[in-house]
Design a protein around this motif. Structure first.
Motif, PDB file in Angstrom:
ATOM      1  N   LYS A 163       0.832  -1.200   0.000  1.00 37.28           N
ATOM      2  CA  LYS A 163       0.000   0.000   0.000  1.00 37.28           C
ATOM      3  C   LYS A 163       0.872   1.256   0.000  1.00 37.28           C
ATOM      4  O   LYS A 163       0.579   2.238  -0.630  1.00 37.28           O
ATOM      5  N   THR A 164       1.940   1.215   0.734  1.00 37.07           N
ATOM      6  CA  THR A 164       2.794   2.389   0.837  1.00 37.07           C
ATOM      7  C   THR A 164       4.249   2.020   0.531  1.00 37.07           C
ATOM      8  O   THR A 164       4.642   0.872   0.648  1.00 37.07           O
ATOM      9  N   LEU A 165       5.012   3.016   0.160  1.00 35.05           N
ATOM     10  CA  LEU A 165       6.417   2.774  -0.148  1.00 35.05           C
ATOM     11  C   LEU A 165       7.170   2.322   1.093  1.00 35.05           C
ATOM     12  O   LEU A 165       8.114   1.535   0.995  1.00 35.05           O
ATOM     13  N   ASP A 166       6.775   2.825   2.249  1.00 34.62           N
ATOM     14  CA  ASP A 166       7.412   2.404   3.482  1.00 34.62           C
ATOM     15  C   ASP A 166       7.345   0.885   3.635  1.00 34.62           C
ATOM     16  O   ASP A 166       8.331   0.240   4.004  1.00 34.62           O
ATOM     17  N   GLU A 167       6.181   0.337   3.351  1.00 35.60           N
ATOM     18  CA  GLU A 167       6.018  -1.112   3.443  1.00 35.60           C
ATOM     19  C   GLU A 167       7.030  -1.836   2.559  1.00 35.60           C
ATOM     20  O   GLU A 167       7.653  -2.820   2.960  1.00 35.60           O
ATOM     21  N   LEU A 168       7.167  -1.317   1.357  1.00 31.85           N
ATOM     22  CA  LEU A 168       8.097  -1.935   0.418  1.00 31.85           C
ATOM     23  C   LEU A 168       9.530  -1.827   0.919  1.00 31.85           C
ATOM     24  O   LEU A 168      10.318  -2.767   0.836  1.00 31.85           O
ATOM     25  N   MET A 169       9.851  -0.677   1.484  1.00 37.31           N
ATOM     26  CA  MET A 169      11.200  -0.492   2.018  1.00 37.31           C
ATOM     27  C   MET A 169      11.465  -1.445   3.168  1.00 37.31           C
ATOM     28  O   MET A 169      12.563  -1.995   3.283  1.00 37.31           O
ATOM     29  N   VAL A 170      10.487  -1.607   4.009  1.00 34.59           N
ATOM     30  CA  VAL A 170      10.658  -2.532   5.127  1.00 34.59           C
ATOM     31  C   VAL A 170      10.979  -3.928   4.606  1.00 34.59           C
ATOM     32  O   VAL A 170      11.937  -4.574   5.047  1.00 34.59           O
ATOM     33  N   ALA A 171      10.215  -4.369   3.620  1.00 34.71           N
ATOM     34  CA  ALA A 171      10.455  -5.695   3.053  1.00 34.71           C
ATOM     35  C   ALA A 171      11.843  -5.779   2.435  1.00 34.71           C
ATOM     36  O   ALA A 171      12.555  -6.769   2.611  1.00 34.71           O
ATOM     37  N   ALA A 172      12.238  -4.731   1.724  1.00 34.10           N
ATOM     38  CA  ALA A 172      13.535  -4.743   1.048  1.00 34.10           C
ATOM     39  C   ALA A 172      14.674  -4.749   2.067  1.00 34.10           C
ATOM     40  O   ALA A 172      15.637  -5.514   1.941  1.00 34.10           O
ATOM     41  N   LEU A 173      14.564  -3.885   3.071  1.00 30.58           N
ATOM     42  CA  LEU A 173      15.630  -3.814   4.076  1.00 30.58           C
ATOM     43  C   LEU A 173      15.735  -5.137   4.825  1.00 30.58           C
ATOM     44  O   LEU A 173      16.827  -5.633   5.086  1.00 30.58           O
ATOM     45  N   ARG A 174      14.600  -5.707   5.135  1.00 31.97           N
ATOM     46  CA  ARG A 174      14.622  -6.974   5.855  1.00 31.97           C
ATOM     47  C   ARG A 174      15.333  -8.044   5.020  1.00 31.97           C
ATOM     48  O   ARG A 174      16.150  -8.805   5.524  1.00 31.97           O
ATOM     49  N   GLN A 175      15.023  -8.058   3.745  1.00 30.67           N
ATOM     50  CA  GLN A 175      15.658  -9.047   2.873  1.00 30.67           C
ATOM     51  C   GLN A 175      17.163  -8.798   2.764  1.00 30.67           C
ATOM     52  O   GLN A 175      17.969  -9.736   2.783  1.00 30.67           O
ATOM     53  N   ALA A 176      17.539  -7.512   2.665  1.00 29.87           N
ATOM     54  CA  ALA A 176      18.964  -7.194   2.602  1.00 29.87           C
ATOM     55  C   ALA A 176      19.655  -7.643   3.887  1.00 29.87           C
ATOM     56  O   ALA A 176      20.752  -8.206   3.857  1.00 29.87           O
ATOM     57  N   ASN A 177      19.013  -7.407   5.009  1.00 32.84           N
ATOM     58  CA  ASN A 177      19.566  -7.854   6.289  1.00 32.84           C
ATOM     59  C   ASN A 177      19.813  -9.357   6.274  1.00 32.84           C
ATOM     60  O   ASN A 177      20.869  -9.824   6.712  1.00 32.84           O
ATOM     61  N   GLU A 178      18.828 -10.093   5.783  1.00 29.98           N
ATOM     62  CA  GLU A 178      18.991 -11.544   5.749  1.00 29.98           C
ATOM     63  C   GLU A 178      20.175 -11.946   4.883  1.00 29.98           C
ATOM     64  O   GLU A 178      20.921 -12.861   5.223  1.00 29.98           O
ATOM     65  N   GLY A 179      20.346 -11.225   3.777  1.00 28.74           N
ATOM     66  CA  GLY A 179      21.486 -11.514   2.917  1.00 28.74           C
ATOM     67  C   GLY A 179      22.802 -11.353   3.663  1.00 28.74           C
ATOM     68  O   GLY A 179      23.679 -12.221   3.604  1.00 28.74           O
ATOM     69  N   PHE A 180      22.925 -10.270   4.399  1.00 33.44           N
ATOM     70  CA  PHE A 180      24.151 -10.040   5.145  1.00 33.44           C
ATOM     71  C   PHE A 180      24.322 -11.065   6.262  1.00 33.44           C
ATOM     72  O   PHE A 180      25.433 -11.505   6.539  1.00 33.44           O
ATOM     73  N   ALA A 181      23.226 -11.402   6.868  1.00 30.14           N
ATOM     74  CA  ALA A 181      23.305 -12.404   7.923  1.00 30.14           C
ATOM     75  C   ALA A 181      23.869 -13.711   7.371  1.00 30.14           C
ATOM     76  O   ALA A 181      24.669 -14.382   8.026  1.00 30.14           O
ATOM     77  N   LYS A 182      23.488 -14.033   6.150  1.00 28.18           N
ATOM     78  CA  LYS A 182      24.012 -15.254   5.537  1.00 28.18           C
ATOM     79  C   LYS A 182      25.508 -15.142   5.301  1.00 28.18           C
ATOM     80  O   LYS A 182      26.258 -16.092   5.529  1.00 28.18           O
ATOM     81  N   VAL A 183      25.932 -13.976   4.814  1.00 28.23           N
ATOM     82  CA  VAL A 183      27.366 -13.777   4.599  1.00 28.23           C
ATOM     83  C   VAL A 183      28.124 -13.978   5.902  1.00 28.23           C
ATOM     84  O   VAL A 183      29.177 -14.636   5.946  1.00 28.23           O
ATOM     85  N   ILE A 184      27.576 -13.411   6.957  1.00 27.29           N
ATOM     86  CA  ILE A 184      28.230 -13.550   8.257  1.00 27.29           C
ATOM     87  C   ILE A 184      28.282 -15.016   8.675  1.00 27.29           C
ATOM     88  O   ILE A 184      29.327 -15.524   9.096  1.00 27.29           O
ATOM     89  N   ALA A 185      27.154 -15.687   8.522  1.00 28.82           N
ATOM     90  CA  ALA A 185      27.102 -17.088   8.926  1.00 28.82           C
ATOM     91  C   ALA A 185      28.068 -17.934   8.085  1.00 28.82           C
ATOM     92  O   ALA A 185      28.753 -18.813   8.603  1.00 28.82           O
ATOM     93  N   ALA A 186      28.111 -17.634   6.786  1.00 28.97           N
ATOM     94  CA  ALA A 186      28.983 -18.411   5.895  1.00 28.97           C
ATOM     95  C   ALA A 186      30.439 -18.306   6.324  1.00 28.97           C
ATOM     96  O   ALA A 186      31.194 -19.268   6.292  1.00 28.97           O
ATOM     97  N   ARG A 187      30.823 -17.115   6.728  1.00 32.13           N
ATOM     98  CA  ARG A 187      32.190 -16.910   7.225  1.00 32.13           C
ATOM     99  C   ARG A 187      32.213 -17.282   8.685  1.00 32.13           C
ATOM    100  O   ARG A 187      32.485 -16.464   9.532  1.00 32.13           O
ATOM    101  N   GLY A 188      32.016 -18.484   8.989  1.00 34.33           N
ATOM    102  CA  GLY A 188      31.747 -18.903  10.360  1.00 34.33           C
ATOM    103  C   GLY A 188      32.770 -18.500  11.399  1.00 34.33           C
ATOM    104  O   GLY A 188      32.574 -18.759  12.587  1.00 34.33           O
ATOM    105  N   ALA A 189      33.830 -17.825  10.962  1.00 42.07           N
ATOM    106  CA  ALA A 189      34.939 -17.571  11.882  1.00 42.07           C
ATOM    107  C   ALA A 189      34.523 -16.756  13.101  1.00 42.07           C
ATOM    108  O   ALA A 189      35.207 -16.784  14.128  1.00 42.07           O
ATOM    109  N   LEU A 190      33.426 -16.015  12.983  1.00 38.67           N
ATOM    110  CA  LEU A 190      32.998 -15.266  14.157  1.00 38.67           C
ATOM    111  C   LEU A 190      32.666 -16.215  15.307  1.00 38.67           C
ATOM    112  O   LEU A 190      32.660 -15.827  16.466  1.00 38.67           O
ATOM    113  N   GLU A 191      32.391 -17.448  14.946  1.00 35.12           N
ATOM    114  CA  GLU A 191      31.984 -18.411  15.964  1.00 35.12           C
ATOM    115  C   GLU A 191      33.169 -19.138  16.594  1.00 35.12           C
ATOM    116  O   GLU A 191      33.084 -19.622  17.711  1.00 35.12           O
TER     117      GLU A 191
END
Lengths: 179, 179
Positions: B51-79
């Motif tokens: 309905k609103t652009l904000d909604e779309l941004m929320v979805a996009a940012l959330r997806q981008a966050n998940e992408g980065f989270a995967k990168v972090i997880a893949a480089r498991g060295a933080l663990e």
DNA sequence: CATCGATGCGTACACTCGTACACATGGGAT
DNA sequence: ATCCCATGTGTACGAGTGTACGCATCGATG
């Protein structure tokens, strides 16, 4: 070199109006027309003094930077070699983030706009420089840059996530960077 | 609960398109029409799903966050409890900031948009949380939050001022915060 | 005093935007 | 078999935008 005609401070008034507009409506609300209305000048006048909005933003950000530089200078404690540097910085941040945040929000919004607007980058660099320089005199250039980064990061976390500012925490971690 | 009709992945395709648009033209270039064109769907379709652009941004940012989270997880060295945490973090930043910066710019642009869009704040908080959580397991919550702040600050200094990224410097100052 | 150019002013153009709405369609529930 | 409504589609409207341009007005220069 003095101004030419009726309204010698026209340009300055436009900059002030732009700052008020960004403070009130955000960077997205900034347009030639909105500043013109806020400054009470005709549209043509703003486009004359600032061919592009980027130019106007540069002027506004630079002026905001100067304002903060004055605040820093006024709180001279950053200069006092005897004072607790981490505590002073944390106090400064507390002052910024307390009460009316319009000023900080404006500063950061313009600062962050440099991400997509290369024209603002030099001015963003000045902001870093203005804060880092006095810090470098108390420590060293590497530590100073890191302190600025940490200050920015903490402020942003507060502003972006809606968390509340914890001065004791800030002082603690700033102290670690100072070493 | 499966999708209803012809194009079950419509919604997802719109989000992907939004991310491409922001990556290419910046957040300012995001509109119902631009995403519709990029996703190759009619205008009405985007306004229906968001309905609103904000909604779309929320979805996009959330997806981008998940992408980065995967990168972090893949480089498991933080663990890995044996690894040098500061070095790993600095390496991760180097990976982000090397080469094509579209991804980081997108992440930060959406992240920073939370400054003026309260709707994005919870998602911005998630980003902080996603990075802080694994760090907290290796250190403690206070240190973790400070590390995130410092990472953000350093990345922003690089992105905003056009300075080049110095991994050794990052490792050094991150180490001080951990220390 | 005459001229020139910096400054100020108003208007018009072409464009994009968000939003709303009326209509089409076909899958799932009954 | 039938109906309902989530989903999809196209179009229109009013508002706001950057930009450009012609004209008005004086201060400074010569």
């Amino acid at each position: 070199m003095a101004a030419r005609r009726y309204d010698p401070e026209r340009r300055q008034r436009i900059i002030d109006a732009a700052i008020r507009v960004v403070g009130a409506k955000g960077l997205a609300g900034l347009s030639h027309r909105t500043v013109a209305a806020e400054a009470d000048v005709p549209l043509g006048s703003t486009t004359y003094h600032f061919k592009t909005l980027d130019e106007l933003m540069v002027a506004a950000l630079r002026q905001a930077n100067e304002g903060f530089a004055k605040v820093i200078a006024a709180r001279g404690a950053l200069e006092d070699p005897g004072a607790d540097l981490a505590g002073e910085l944390a106090g400064l941040m507390g002052e910024w983030l307390a009460g009316d945040r319009t000023g900080v929000e404006l500063e950061y919004e313009l600062y962050l706009a440099a991400l997509r607007r290369p024209a603002l980058r030099p001015v963003a660099a000045e902001w870093v420089q203005d804060l880092a320089e006095p810090l470098a005199r108390r420590t060293d250039p590497v530590t100073a840059r890191a302190l600025v980064a940490l200050v920015d990061g903490i402020c942003l976390q507060v502003l972006l996530t809606g968390a509340s500012y914890d001065e004791g925490y800030a002082r603690e971690v700033l102290g670690r960077v100072i070493g």
